[in-house]
Design an enzyme around this catalytic site. Structure first.
Site, PDB file in Angstrom:
ATOM      1  N   LYS A 125       0.841  -1.202   0.000  1.00 24.72           N
ATOM      2  CA  LYS A 125       0.000   0.000   0.000  1.00 24.72           C
ATOM      3  C   LYS A 125       0.868   1.241   0.000  1.00 24.72           C
ATOM      4  O   LYS A 125       0.546   2.247  -0.634  1.00 24.72           O
ATOM      5  CB  LYS A 125      -0.914  -0.016   1.216  1.00 24.72           C
ATOM      6  CG  LYS A 125      -1.925  -1.140   1.123  1.00 24.72           C
ATOM      7  CD  LYS A 125      -3.215  -0.826   1.842  1.00 24.72           C
ATOM      8  CE  LYS A 125      -4.238  -1.854   1.419  1.00 24.72           C
ATOM      9  NZ  LYS A 125      -5.511  -1.735   2.027  1.00 24.72           N
ATOM     10  N   GLU A 209      -3.477   6.766   7.838  1.00 24.34           N
ATOM     11  CA  GLU A 209      -4.337   7.341   6.821  1.00 24.34           C
ATOM     12  C   GLU A 209      -5.521   7.996   7.499  1.00 24.34           C
ATOM     13  O   GLU A 209      -6.107   7.423   8.421  1.00 24.34           O
ATOM     14  CB  GLU A 209      -4.837   6.207   5.916  1.00 24.34           C
ATOM     15  CG  GLU A 209      -5.041   6.568   4.477  1.00 24.34           C
ATOM     16  CD  GLU A 209      -5.481   5.347   3.668  1.00 24.34           C
ATOM     17  OE1 GLU A 209      -4.643   4.805   2.942  1.00 24.34           O
ATOM     18  OE2 GLU A 209      -6.648   4.953   3.780  1.00 24.34           O
ATOM     19  N   HIS A 244     -15.994  -5.047   5.429  1.00 25.40           N
ATOM     20  CA  HIS A 244     -15.000  -4.888   4.375  1.00 25.40           C
ATOM     21  C   HIS A 244     -15.074  -5.988   3.316  1.00 25.40           C
ATOM     22  O   HIS A 244     -14.178  -6.128   2.497  1.00 25.40           O
ATOM     23  CB  HIS A 244     -13.576  -4.822   4.944  1.00 25.40           C
ATOM     24  CG  HIS A 244     -13.448  -3.800   6.027  1.00 25.40           C
ATOM     25  ND1 HIS A 244     -13.476  -2.453   5.773  1.00 25.40           N
ATOM     26  CD2 HIS A 244     -13.349  -3.921   7.367  1.00 25.40           C
ATOM     27  CE1 HIS A 244     -13.381  -1.801   6.909  1.00 25.40           C
ATOM     28  NE2 HIS A 244     -13.315  -2.660   7.902  1.00 25.40           N
ATOM     29  N   ARG A 301      -5.543  -8.026 -10.942  1.00 23.27           N
ATOM     30  CA  ARG A 301      -6.133  -9.313 -11.346  1.00 23.27           C
ATOM     31  C   ARG A 301      -7.555  -9.073 -11.837  1.00 23.27           C
ATOM     32  O   ARG A 301      -8.051  -7.960 -11.750  1.00 23.27           O
ATOM     33  CB  ARG A 301      -6.209 -10.231 -10.137  1.00 23.27           C
ATOM     34  CG  ARG A 301      -6.957  -9.509  -9.011  1.00 23.27           C
ATOM     35  CD  ARG A 301      -7.342 -10.351  -7.848  1.00 23.27           C
ATOM     36  NE  ARG A 301      -7.486  -9.546  -6.658  1.00 23.27           N
ATOM     37  CZ  ARG A 301      -8.593  -8.911  -6.278  1.00 23.27           C
ATOM     38  NH1 ARG A 301      -9.673  -8.981  -7.013  1.00 23.27           N
ATOM     39  NH2 ARG A 301      -8.625  -8.191  -5.184  1.00 23.27           N
TER      40      ARG A 301
END
Lengths: 508, 174
Positions: A125, A209, A244, A301
Site C-alpha cells: 500500500k 491514513e 469490508h 487481477r
C-alpha cells in the site's frame, strides 16, 4: 526483466490453479477461444464443477490451500508436466503473488496478468500510494512512509487529523487495520495493527491514513495491452459491504455524473500509463460526500465483480486477459468504449445470515437456478456437490441487466426469488432485503450502510405468512406419503408418523 | 374420490423459525382444508414432484421448493427460506440446539483451531472469546455461552474439529 509478449502467438494449453465459480468462468473462456484447459485441483475438489468441466485435471496437493492452491512449486511443476504454455490464476490464492508470476517466467510459462514487478509494487500500500501520487492521482491524506516501530507510528499520527486508520502496508480485507478515534488509544491500536500485520502477512509495516467520512467505494476497470494502449471501462460501485467484504456491486454508480466519471476514468488510465501496467486491472477509489475522490489501491487481477462491466460494455474481460497475454493488441480505443443500461451483481455466499453470518458448509441437496432475459449466473456449484470448509464461501454471482437501475433492481429481486439452494445457508435473502431498502432504492449508501442496518433484519419472525404453514403442512403430508412408497430410503419420521393422531371418519 | 370419500384429519404443531402454530389438516377427496390458528384455507391440486410443491388456494397459485436435508425440512416460498420443525418431544434435530447454561463450547461448524484463548482454571465472562476457529478462510471467534471457570480445554491450535465437537467446558458460576 519484463518479457511480456508483443508478438501474437496463441496459447494452446492453459493451466488453472483455482477453483469455484472463477475457475468455471475461465475454463469457458478458454474453450471458447479453442484453448485446451487443465484444472489444477486439491484433494477436496476432486468432484468439483471446475474439475468436471476442464479438458484435463491434475491433483496438486491436499485440501489445505497452503499445500495446494498456494503451493507455487506444485503448480509450476503441474504446468510443466501437462505442457501448458500459460497459467490463468483467477482471483484470490496466487493471483497477486509476484513470486508466483516470476517463478512461471523462469520456467518459460506465461502468467496471464501483469509483470511481477508491478504486482509487487501494487501489493504494498505504501509503494502504490507513492507511485500513484507521482502519477498525479489524489491519495487519501496520511503518511507516505510506514514503519513497524510503535514509537515511530505514534509520532506520525500527530500530523494526521482524527479519526484515522492505521493500516498494514501489505494488508487487505480489513486485516491489520485499526480505526483510531481517540489519541489515548493510539499506542494500543498501533501495537495491535503491527502484530496482526506481522501474523497475517509476515510484514509488520503500518502507515497512517485519515478516515474518509461516509465514503463510497468506486472502482474503475482498466485494460492495457503490451503495445502501449490503455482504456478504462467505466466504474463499478461496491459500497454495499459487510465488514469490508463486498456483497453487491453495480454499474453505473448513482454517485457519478458524466463529468466526474470522465475525470476519474482519465485518472485511472493515467495511472496505468505512468506505471507501465499491462493486462486487466482495477483502480479503487474512495469518494467522499463532497465528491472528492482518492486513490485507495490497485488490484492486479480479474475482480470478482467483473461481470457487471461485461454486461454494460459488451467486452469479455477474461478473454481479453488471455489475448493480451498472448501479445494481441486492443482492437478498440477509448472512444469506441461505450456503456448501455445498468447491471447489478449479488454475491451468493455460503453463510448463515440468521446466525452471525457464520460459514455454512455441507452438501447442496437441492438447487434451482434462475434464468431468463438479462440474467447471468456465474456459479461453481451443482446439485449434490459439497461446499467445503477449506475455501472462500462464495458459491456464485447472480447478475441482472436492464435498461435502468430500477429495472435491474426489480429483475434481481425476481431472480433471487427463483434461486433455490437447500442443504446449506446462503445470503440470498440478505440481498432481497438490501434491494428493497429505501437507502438502496434512492442510491444513498456508503460502506458502513450494511453494518449499521443489518442487525435487526433477521430477528423479527413475527411476520410469518399463513401460506408458509399451508405449504409446510402440505409438504409434510405429501413427502410423508412419498417416503412410504417410492423414497423409502430417504429418511426419518414425518409428523404424520410422529404425531400419530390420525382421525379417520366417514364424512363428518 | 370426491368429497364423500374418506376424510382424514391430522393436527400438527408446526414451528417455523421458532414461531409455533397449531395447524389442522383435513383431506377431503382431492383437496385439503388447512386451518392455521383458526384461519382456513382450501388447497387443491397439491403435488410434489422433483422437489417442487404446487398447489392452488382458490385461483391463486403457489409454487414452493421443498427438501429434507441436514437443516431439517427446508421450504422456499416466494424467495424466502423456512425451516420447519414438527412438534415432537424428541426432535431428531435436537442436537443442533445450543443449551445455554450447560457451559459446553461447541464447534458450530467444521474447521481448524487457530487460537486457544483460555486454559484450565481461567475465569471467563459470557461472550468472551474461547477459541478462534478457521473455516472457509474466515476466522470465527467462538465465545463462551456462560460466565464461569474453565474446567477443561479439549483442543489446541492446528486441530481439525467437526460440527458439534466440544472445544472447551466451562463450569457456570452460581
Amino acid at each position: 526483466m519484463k518479457s511480456a509478449r508483443t508478438k501474437n502467438k496463441p496459447f494452446k494449453r492453459i493451466l488453472i490453479p483455482n477453483r469455484g465459480e472463477i475457475a468455471v468462468r475461465v475454463i469457458r473462456a478458454c474453450r471458447e477461444l479453442g484453448i485446451t484447459v487443465v484444472a489444477a485441483y486439491s484433494e477436496a475438489d476432486r468432484t468439483s464443477l471446475h474439475v468436471q468441466l476442464a479438458d484435463e485435471a491434475v491433483c496438486i496437493g491436499p485440501s489445505s490451500p497452503l499445500e495446494s492452491y498456494l503451493n507455487i512449486d506444485a503448480i509450476v511443476k503441474a504446468a510443466k508436466d501437462t505442457r501448458c504454455d500459460a497459467v490463468h490464476p483467477g482471483y484470490g490464492f496466487l493471483a497477486e503473488n509476484a513470486d508466483f508470476a516470476a517463478a512461471l517466467a523462469t520456467a518459460g510459462i506465461a502468467f496471464i496478468g501483469p509483470a511481477p514487478d508491478i504486482i509487487r509494487a501494487m501489493g504494498s500500500k505504501i509503494e502504490s500510494r507513492r507511485m500513484m501520487r507521482k502519477a498525479g492521482l489524489p491519495i487519501v491524506p496520511g503518511t507516505i512512509d510506514g514503519s513497524d516501530n510503535i514509537d515511530d507510528i505514534v509520532a506520525e499520527t500527530e500530523k494526521v487529523e482524527l479519526p484515522l486508520f492505521l493500516k498494514a502496508s501489505a494488508g487487505g480485507g480489513g486485516k491489520g487495520m485499526r480505526l483510531v478515534t481517540d489519541r489515548s488509544q493510539i499506542r494500543r491500536s498501533a501495537q495491535a495493527a503491527i502484530g496482526e500485520a506481522r501474523a497475517s502477512f509476515g510484514d509488520g509495516t503500518v502507515y497512517v491514513e485519515q478516515r474518509v467520512d461516509k465514503p463510497r467505494h468506486i472502482e474503475f476497470q482498466v485494460l492495457a495491452d503490451n503495445h502501449g494502449n490503455a482504456v478504462h471501462l467505466f466504474e463499478r460501485e461496491c459500497s454495499i459491504q459487510r465488514r469490508h467484504q463486498k456483497l453487491l456491486e453495480e454499474t453505473p454508480s448513482a454517485a457519478l455524473d458524466g463529468e466526474l466519471r470522465n475525470k476519474m476514468g482519465r485518472a485511472a488510465v493515467k495511472a496505468v500509463e505512468t506505471t507501465g501496467y499491462t493486462n486487466v486491472g482495477t483502480i479503487e477509489f474512495l469518494l467522499d460526500e463532497e465528491k472528492n475522490f482518492y486513490f485507495l489501491e490497485m488490484n492486479t487481477r480479474i475482480q470478482v465483480e467483473h461481470p457487471v462491466t461485461e454486461m454494460t460494455t459488451g467486452v469479455d474481460l477474461v478473454k481479453w486477459q488471455i489475448l493480451i497475454a498472448q501479445g494481441e493488441r486492443l482492437s478498440f480505443g477509448q472512444g469506441d468504449v461505450c456503456k448501455r443500461g445498468h447491471a447489478i451483481e449479488c454475491r451468493i455466499y455460503a453463510e448463515d445470515p440468521r446466525n452471525h453470518f457464520l460459514p455454512s458448509c455441507g452438501v447442496v441437496e437441492y438447487l434451482r437456478e434462475p434464468w431468463g432475459p438479462g440474467i447471468r449466473n456465474d456459479s461453481g456449484i451443482y446439485q449434490g456437490c459439497e461446499v467445503s470448509q477449506f475455501y472462500d464461501p462464495i458459491l456464485s454471482k447472480l447478475v441482472t441487466y436492464d435498461e435502468t437501475r430500477d429495472r435491474a433492481r426489480r429483475k434481481m429481486i425476481q431472480a433471487l426469488d427463483e434461486y433455490v439452494i437447500h442443504g446449506i445457508h446462503t445470503t440470498i435473502e440478505v440481498h432481497e432485503k438490501i434491494l428493497r431498502s429505501q437507502a438502496f432504492i434512492k442510491g444513498e449508501m456508503d460502506t458502513d450502510f450494511l453494518d449499521a442496518h443489518l442487525d435487526g433484519w433477521f430477528t423479527d419472525s413475527a411476520d410469518l405468512p399463513d401460506e408458509a404453514f399451508v405449504a409446510a403442512a402440505l409438504t409434510e403430508t405429501l413427502l410423508g406419503v412419498q417416503t412410504d412408497s417410492s423414497q423409502a430410503a430417504s429418511s426419518s419420521l414425518t409428523p404424520w408418523q410422529r404425531v400419530g393422531k390420525w382421525e379417520i371418519g366417514g364424512g363428518s | 374420490m370426491g368429497d364423500r370419500g374418506w376424510q382424514l384429519t391430522v393436527q400438527l404443531s408446526l414451528s417455523i423459525d421458532n414461531v409455533e402454530r397449531k395447524v389442522t389438516l383435513e383431506k377431503k377427496g382431492d383437496t385439503y382444508v388447512i386451518t392455521v390458528e383458526g384461519r382456513s384455507y382450501v388447497a387443491s391440486g397439491a403435488s410434489i414432484s422433483d422437489g417442487v410443491l404446487n398447489f392452488f388456494v382458490g385461483k391463486k397459485t403457489f409454487r414452493a421448493f421443498v427438501s429434507k436435508n441436514i437443516l431439517g425440512t427446508q421450504i422456499t416460498l416466494n424467495g424466502r427460506d423456512y425451516f420447519l420443525r414438527g412438534h415432537d418431544g424428541e426432535e431428531e434435530t435436537g442436537e443442533r440446539f445450543h443449551y445455554v447454561g450447560d457451559g459446553a463450547v461447541e464447534a458450530p461448524m467444521p474447521g481448524s483451531i487457530v487460537v486457544v484463548n483460555v486454559k484450565q482454571g481461567d475465569q471467563v465472562n459470557r461472550g468472551d472469546t474461547v477459541v478462534v476457529l478457521e473455516a472457509m478462510k474466515m476466522q470465527n471467534e467462538i465465545t463462551s455461552p456462560v460466565q464461569g471457570t474453565v474446567q477443561q480445554v479439549n483442543c489446541e491450535p492446528g486441530d481439525q474439529v467437526g460440527f458439534g465437537d466440544v472445544l472447551a467446558e466451562i463450569k457456570p458460576e452460581g
